[in-house]
Design a protein around this motif. Structure first.
Motif, PDB file in Angstrom:
ATOM      1  N   ALA A   1      43.279  42.919  27.247  1.00 51.19           N
ATOM      2  CA  ALA A   1      44.213  42.882  28.312  1.00 51.19           C
ATOM      3  C   ALA A   1      43.568  42.747  29.726  1.00 51.19           C
ATOM      4  N   ALA A   2      42.544  43.625  29.872  1.00 49.95           N
ATOM      5  CA  ALA A   2      41.914  43.762  31.365  1.00 49.95           C
ATOM      6  C   ALA A   2      41.203  42.410  31.608  1.00 49.95           C
ATOM      7  N   VAL A   3      40.595  41.809  30.359  1.00 47.14           N
ATOM      8  CA  VAL A   3      39.579  40.516  30.620  1.00 47.14           C
ATOM      9  C   VAL A   3      40.765  39.414  30.907  1.00 47.14           C
ATOM     10  N   ARG A   4      41.791  39.486  30.276  1.00 49.08           N
ATOM     11  CA  ARG A   4      42.669  38.349  30.337  1.00 49.08           C
ATOM     12  C   ARG A   4      43.304  38.384  31.770  1.00 49.08           C
ATOM     13  N   SER A   5      43.573  39.599  32.218  1.00 51.06           N
ATOM     14  CA  SER A   5      43.929  39.858  33.521  1.00 51.06           C
ATOM     15  C   SER A   5      43.081  39.135  34.926  1.00 51.06           C
ATOM     16  N   LEU A   6      41.878  39.052  34.448  1.00 49.66           N
ATOM     17  CA  LEU A   6      40.847  38.654  35.591  1.00 49.66           C
ATOM     18  C   LEU A   6      41.066  37.264  36.101  1.00 49.66           C
ATOM     19  N   ASP A   7      41.605  36.409  35.299  1.00 55.04           N
ATOM     20  CA  ASP A   7      41.820  34.931  35.829  1.00 55.04           C
ATOM     21  C   ASP A   7      43.017  34.823  36.699  1.00 55.04           C
ATOM     22  N   PRO A   8      44.066  35.478  36.134  1.00 48.71           N
ATOM     23  CA  PRO A   8      45.489  35.423  37.118  1.00 48.71           C
ATOM     24  C   PRO A   8      45.233  36.086  38.435  1.00 48.71           C
ATOM     25  N   TRP A   9      44.361  37.272  38.442  1.00 54.17           N
ATOM     26  CA  TRP A   9      44.099  37.814  39.731  1.00 54.17           C
ATOM     27  C   TRP A   9      43.269  37.049  40.630  1.00 54.17           C
ATOM     28  N   ALA A  10      42.246  36.346  39.824  1.00 54.71           N
ATOM     29  CA  ALA A  10      41.373  35.287  40.689  1.00 54.71           C
ATOM     30  C   ALA A  10      42.266  34.421  41.315  1.00 54.71           C
ATOM     31  N   SER A  11      43.244  33.700  40.518  1.00 63.18           N
ATOM     32  CA  SER A  11      43.854  32.612  41.092  1.00 63.18           C
ATOM     33  C   SER A  11      44.963  33.077  42.146  1.00 63.18           C
ATOM     34  N   ALA A  12      45.165  34.492  41.970  1.00 73.11           N
ATOM     35  CA  ALA A  12      46.267  34.987  43.362  1.00 73.11           C
ATOM     36  C   ALA A  12      45.366  35.202  44.420  1.00 73.11           C
TER      37      ALA A  12
ATOM     38  N   ILE B   1      52.453  40.142  38.096  1.00 71.33           N
ATOM     39  CA  ILE B   1      52.833  40.328  39.554  1.00 71.33           C
ATOM     40  C   ILE B   1      52.087  39.842  40.446  1.00 71.33           C
ATOM     41  N   ALA B   2      50.770  39.514  40.296  1.00 74.54           N
ATOM     42  CA  ALA B   2      49.694  39.071  41.264  1.00 74.54           C
ATOM     43  C   ALA B   2      49.947  37.753  41.249  1.00 74.54           C
ATOM     44  N   VAL B   3      50.141  37.023  40.266  1.00 75.13           N
ATOM     45  CA  VAL B   3      50.499  35.457  40.213  1.00 75.13           C
ATOM     46  C   VAL B   3      51.712  35.077  40.949  1.00 75.13           C
ATOM     47  N   ALA B   4      52.952  36.128  40.622  1.00 72.91           N
ATOM     48  CA  ALA B   4      54.225  35.808  41.208  1.00 72.91           C
ATOM     49  C   ALA B   4      54.084  35.896  42.910  1.00 72.91           C
ATOM     50  N   MET B   5      53.274  36.848  43.120  1.00 66.09           N
ATOM     51  CA  MET B   5      53.346  37.378  44.519  1.00 66.09           C
ATOM     52  C   MET B   5      52.442  36.390  45.260  1.00 66.09           C
ATOM     53  N   GLY B   6      51.155  35.908  44.640  1.00 63.34           N
ATOM     54  CA  GLY B   6      50.155  35.236  45.244  1.00 63.34           C
ATOM     55  C   GLY B   6      49.410  35.929  46.143  1.00 63.34           C
TER      56      GLY B   6
END
Length: 101
Positions: free
Chosen positions: A79-90, A46-51
Motif C-alpha cells: 500500500a505504501a509503494v502504491r501510494s508514492l505515485d499519487p503523492w508524486a502527482s499531487a 486525499i493527496a490526489v483530491a486536494m492536489g
C-alpha cells in the motif's frame, strides 16, 4: 468513511480538512495492519483530491507514511509503494523525495 466523501466530492477537496489528517496519522501506528494499509491508501486519495495544497499539511505525515515502506506486513508495504505515485502527482516527485531526507 473518507473514501465515500471523496467520491461524493468528485475526488476534489479543499485544503481545510480540520483534524482529518492528524486522525489518520494516528492510525498509521495501529496494530491492525489492515487498518494501516487502508489508511495509507486513504492518505494517497486525499493527496490526489486536494492536489498541491496538501504539501502544506505533509510535514510530520510523510515520515509516518515512509515508515510503512519497511513494515513487516507485505500488505502495508505494498500500500505504501502504491501510494508514492499519487503523492508524486499531487506535490511533485522532488518534494516527495525531499521528505526522505
Amino acid at each position: 468513511n473518507v473514501d465515500v466523501i471523496l467520491r461524493d466530492a468528485n475526488r476534489r477537496i479543499g485544503p481545510e480538512v480540520g483534524d482529518l489528517l492528524s486522525g489518520l496519522k494516528a492510525r498509521l501506528g495501529d496494530t491492525n495492519k489492515n487498518l494501516v494499509a487502508t489508511t495509507v491508501t486513504t492518505f494517497a486519495n486525499i493527496a490526489v483530491a486536494m492536489g498541491p495544497p496538501i504539501e502544506r499539511q505533509t510535514r510530520g505525515y510523510m515520515a509516518e507514511l515512509f515508515k510503512c515502506l519497511s513494515d513487516s506486513k507485505k500488505q502495508v508495504r505494498d500500500a505504501a509503494v502504491r501510494s508514492l505515485d499519487p503523492w508524486a502527482s499531487a506535490i511533485g516527485h522532488d518534494k516527495v523525495v525531499g521528505h526522505l531526507a
